[in-house]
Design an enzyme around this catalytic site. Structure first.
Site, short mmCIF file in Angstrom:
data_model
loop_
_atom_site.label_atom_id
_atom_site.label_comp_id
_atom_site.label_asym_id
_atom_site.label_seq_id
_atom_site.Cartn_x
_atom_site.Cartn_y
_atom_site.Cartn_z
N ILE A 257 48.24 24.00 34.35
CA ILE A 257 49.83 23.89 34.53
C ILE A 257 50.26 24.92 33.32
O ILE A 257 51.38 24.67 32.89
CB ILE A 257 50.09 22.45 34.37
CG1 ILE A 257 49.56 21.85 33.17
CG2 ILE A 257 49.56 21.76 35.89
CD1 ILE A 257 50.28 20.47 32.83
N GLY A 264 45.64 36.48 38.48
CA GLY A 264 45.16 37.93 39.14
C GLY A 264 43.71 37.38 39.19
O GLY A 264 43.29 36.38 39.76
N CYS A 267 39.53 36.75 42.83
CA CYS A 267 39.39 35.32 43.35
C CYS A 267 40.36 35.09 44.16
O CYS A 267 40.88 34.96 45.30
CB CYS A 267 38.45 34.52 42.98
SG CYS A 267 36.74 34.94 42.77
N LYS A 328 42.14 37.54 32.72
CA LYS A 328 41.96 36.37 31.84
C LYS A 328 40.99 36.68 30.64
O LYS A 328 40.18 37.60 30.81
CB LYS A 328 41.83 35.30 32.62
CG LYS A 328 40.20 34.97 33.27
CD LYS A 328 40.12 33.91 33.91
CE LYS A 328 38.55 33.64 34.31
NZ LYS A 328 38.28 32.40 34.93
P1 NAD Z 1 30.71 41.64 43.14
O1 NAD Z 1 31.61 42.78 43.77
O2 NAD Z 1 30.52 41.59 41.55
O3 NAD Z 1 29.09 41.89 43.41
C1 NAD Z 1 28.65 42.20 44.82
C2 NAD Z 1 27.31 42.83 44.71
O4 NAD Z 1 26.79 42.74 45.77
C3 NAD Z 1 27.64 44.18 43.89
O5 NAD Z 1 26.52 44.43 43.12
C4 NAD Z 1 27.16 45.12 45.33
O6 NAD Z 1 26.53 46.27 45.14
C5 NAD Z 1 26.04 44.00 45.99
N1 NAD Z 1 25.74 44.48 47.63
C6 NAD Z 1 26.78 44.91 48.31
N2 NAD Z 1 26.07 44.97 49.71
C7 NAD Z 1 24.82 44.72 49.33
C8 NAD Z 1 23.54 44.75 50.01
N3 NAD Z 1 23.60 44.98 51.34
N4 NAD Z 1 22.38 44.34 49.50
C9 NAD Z 1 22.38 44.09 48.23
N5 NAD Z 1 23.40 44.10 47.28
C10 NAD Z 1 24.60 44.47 47.97
O7 NAD Z 1 31.06 40.51 43.59
P2 NAD Z 1 31.03 38.82 42.84
O8 NAD Z 1 32.31 38.94 42.23
O9 NAD Z 1 29.69 38.69 42.46
O10 NAD Z 1 31.58 38.09 44.31
C11 NAD Z 1 30.69 37.92 45.29
C12 NAD Z 1 31.38 36.72 46.38
O11 NAD Z 1 31.20 35.50 45.61
C13 NAD Z 1 32.52 37.09 46.77
O12 NAD Z 1 32.38 36.49 48.04
C14 NAD Z 1 33.44 36.34 45.84
O13 NAD Z 1 34.61 35.95 46.49
C15 NAD Z 1 32.65 35.11 45.59
N6 NAD Z 1 33.06 34.53 44.29
C16 NAD Z 1 33.34 35.29 43.22
C17 NAD Z 1 33.51 34.51 42.26
C18 NAD Z 1 33.83 35.27 40.95
O14 NAD Z 1 34.52 34.77 39.78
N7 NAD Z 1 33.71 36.55 40.87
C19 NAD Z 1 33.51 33.12 41.65
C20 NAD Z 1 33.14 32.67 43.06
C21 NAD Z 1 33.04 33.12 44.35
#
Ligand code: NAD
Length: 450
Positions: A257, A264, A267, A328
């Site tokens: 809050i 931003g 997510c 953040k």
């Molecule tokens: P990111 O972009 O940091 O990492 C994704 C990784 O996947 C990259 O290193 C990419 O090279 C790899 N990748 C892509 N295709 C691939 C393949 N075929 N084989 C192997 N590796 C491959 O993403 P992130 O922030 O870790 O987010 C991943 C998922 O989790 C998303 O769906 C996101 O919405 C979700 N999520 C993210 C957060 C966060 O805070 N970042 C929190 C909760 C959920």
């Protein structure tokens, strides 16, 4: 247990390190060769407190390894995490290309039964899609006898405290109707449930929706507070007093809050868009959430609009100090960061930005390159050199304690616009600074710009 993780981003890498740390044997795969080479030398591609040491320890202990070979990972892990990105498509929907691509690849290498654990944030119905794609590939390759189970296990970590969130989760959502898969996940996560049972079992679709619902709820609280802050400003009320007044109600609480210059990151904005898309496509549009998104779009521009109002002659040639680039604190992530809206708007007007962030300087350089109207300063106070005004976009701890006399001395127009309400308006006014927060009452400065 033997676990493989596809995708070594924020989610996959942190999860892998946390699982290895409690004794599982974890193999991570990524298509990014450079990332894997660095990780093999214990160099994490992201900044997260505690992550580097955790990777280093577990690499040396032999519980954590990194590879670009999908086939090795499929042979290694009885449980295979899918933690690849789900970026927004043009229409706002989640792009499942990576998730489904990885699924097909896993199925193509399978030589035994496997449980796929979807960690990526994916729209409702994706688990069924993943199962169908895997089955299809197994059948095509004559491996129809193999079992593939799909668990929806959304991640709730927060960037900036990702390791801590992963090793001390509030809850672990396990979406699956399969008894064996549920038992496997219970065994995997048992070391994280020593204080109490944190596993919440449900069906796949509900687990998928739970992730979006959580982000939607949090984003709604922020946008509501931001609207109330803007109203407070009009009415001459103090939103910080209001925040304390409502936060003390246990039904409301103090989390999420804080009024500010908008949310931003990778997510909230993306997940809101995806949920709005899902809702529209299902014939059940989410009107409230549509407004939450719209409020955030405009809120990110509030610091710039305040500057515009104070400089009716225009911002061309002005030099604006900026504290905080990351979306953040405790991360270098600048995806959809409010600082970017501000900088881009200032540049359009012909102003120069003198910026500092404790972690995101190289990320900023990577995003914007070298340009005359962006000066990345070595320290917080260096930004003040020849600056007309200061804007704060991120609530880093390093910005909390400030010598206001120094600010008043350095800033040509003695103006501070605080997108995170970090300071006491009285103190800044006493130092002769004009201070504009978000939803804060105006206190006339002792001297300076009126
Ligand atoms: P990111 O972009 O940091 O990492 C994704 C990784 O996947 C990259 O290193 C990419 O090279 C790899 N990748 C892509 N295709 C691939 C393949 N075929 N084989 C192997 N590796 C491959 O993403 P992130 O922030 O870790 O987010 C991943 C998922 O989790 C998303 O769906 C996101 O919405 C979700 N999520 C993210 C957060 C966060 O805070 N970042 C929190 C909760 C959920």
């Amino acid at each position: 247990m033997d676990v493989s993780v596809f995708g070594t981003g924020y989610v996959g890498l942190v999860q892998a390190a946390a699982l290895a740390d409690v004794g599982h044997r974890v193999l991570c795969v990524d298509i990014d060769e450079l990332k894997i080479q660095q990780l093999q030398r214990a160099v994490p591609p992201i900044q997260e407190p505690g992550l580097s040491a955790m990777i280093d320890d577990n690499l040396r202990e032999g519980r954590l390894s990194f590879s670009t070979q999908a086939s090795d990972a499929v042979i290694h892990g009885q449980l295979i995490f899918i933690a690849v990105g789900t970026p927004p498509d043009e229409d706002g929907s989640a792009d499942l290309r990576h998730v489904l691509g990885v699924t097909r690849e896993i199925a193509s290498h399978m030589q035994a039964d496997r449980t796929l654990v979807i960690k990526s944030t994916v729209p409702v119905g994706t688990a069924s899609q993943v199962e169908a794609v895997a089955r299809d590939e197994l059948d095509r390759l004559g491996k129809g006898q193999l079992a593939v189970r799909v668990v929806s296990n959304p991640e709730f970590l927060k960037e900036g405290s990702a390791v801590n969130d992963c090793i001390r989760p509030d809850r672990i959502i396990v979406g699956s109707d399969d008894e064996l898969a549920r038992a496997q996940l219970a065994e995997l996560y048992a070391p994280f449930c020593r204080s109490r049972d944190k596993l919440i079992f449900m069906d796949n679709r509900s687990a998928e929706l739970t992730k979006y619902a959580a982000n939607a709820m949090l984003a709604t609280r922020i946008s509501l507070m931001n609207e109330l802050a803007n109203l407070a400003e009009q009415l001459g009320a103090d939103i910080e007093a209001v925040r304390r007044g409502i936060g003390s109600d246990p039904r409301i609480g103090y989390h999420f809050i804080y009024p500010g210059c908008g949310f931003g990151g990778s997510c909230f904005p993306k997940d809101l868009r995806a949920l709005l898309h899902t809702a529209r496509a299902s014939g059940q549009p989410l009107r409230l959430l549509q407004s939450v998104q719209e409020v955030n779009e405009t809120q990110r521009l509030v610091p710039f609009q305040k500057l515009q109002k104070l400089y009716p002659e225009g911002l061309a040639g002005k030099s604006i100090a900026l504290w905080g680039l990351a979306f953040k604190p405790n991360t270098d992530d600048m995806r959809e960061a409010p600082s970017r809206c501000l900088m881009e708007a200032l540049w359009r007007e012909g102003a120069t930005v003198r910026a500092f962030d404790p972690e995101a300087m190289s990320e900023c350089r990577r995003l914007y390159g070298y340009r005359d109207d962006l000066v990345l300063c070595a320290t917080r106070d260096d930004t003040l050199q020849d600056a007309d005004a200061l804007v704060i976009c991120t609530e880093w701890k390093a910005f909390r304690v400030v010598d206001f006399e120094l600010l008043a001395h350095k800033l040509r127009d003695r103006l501070v616009i605080d997108g995170r309400n970090l300071y006491n308006p009285q103190q800044l006014a006493a130092a002769g600074l004009r201070y504009l927060g978000i939803g804060l009452p105006q206190v006339a400065p002792k001297a300076g710009l009126q």
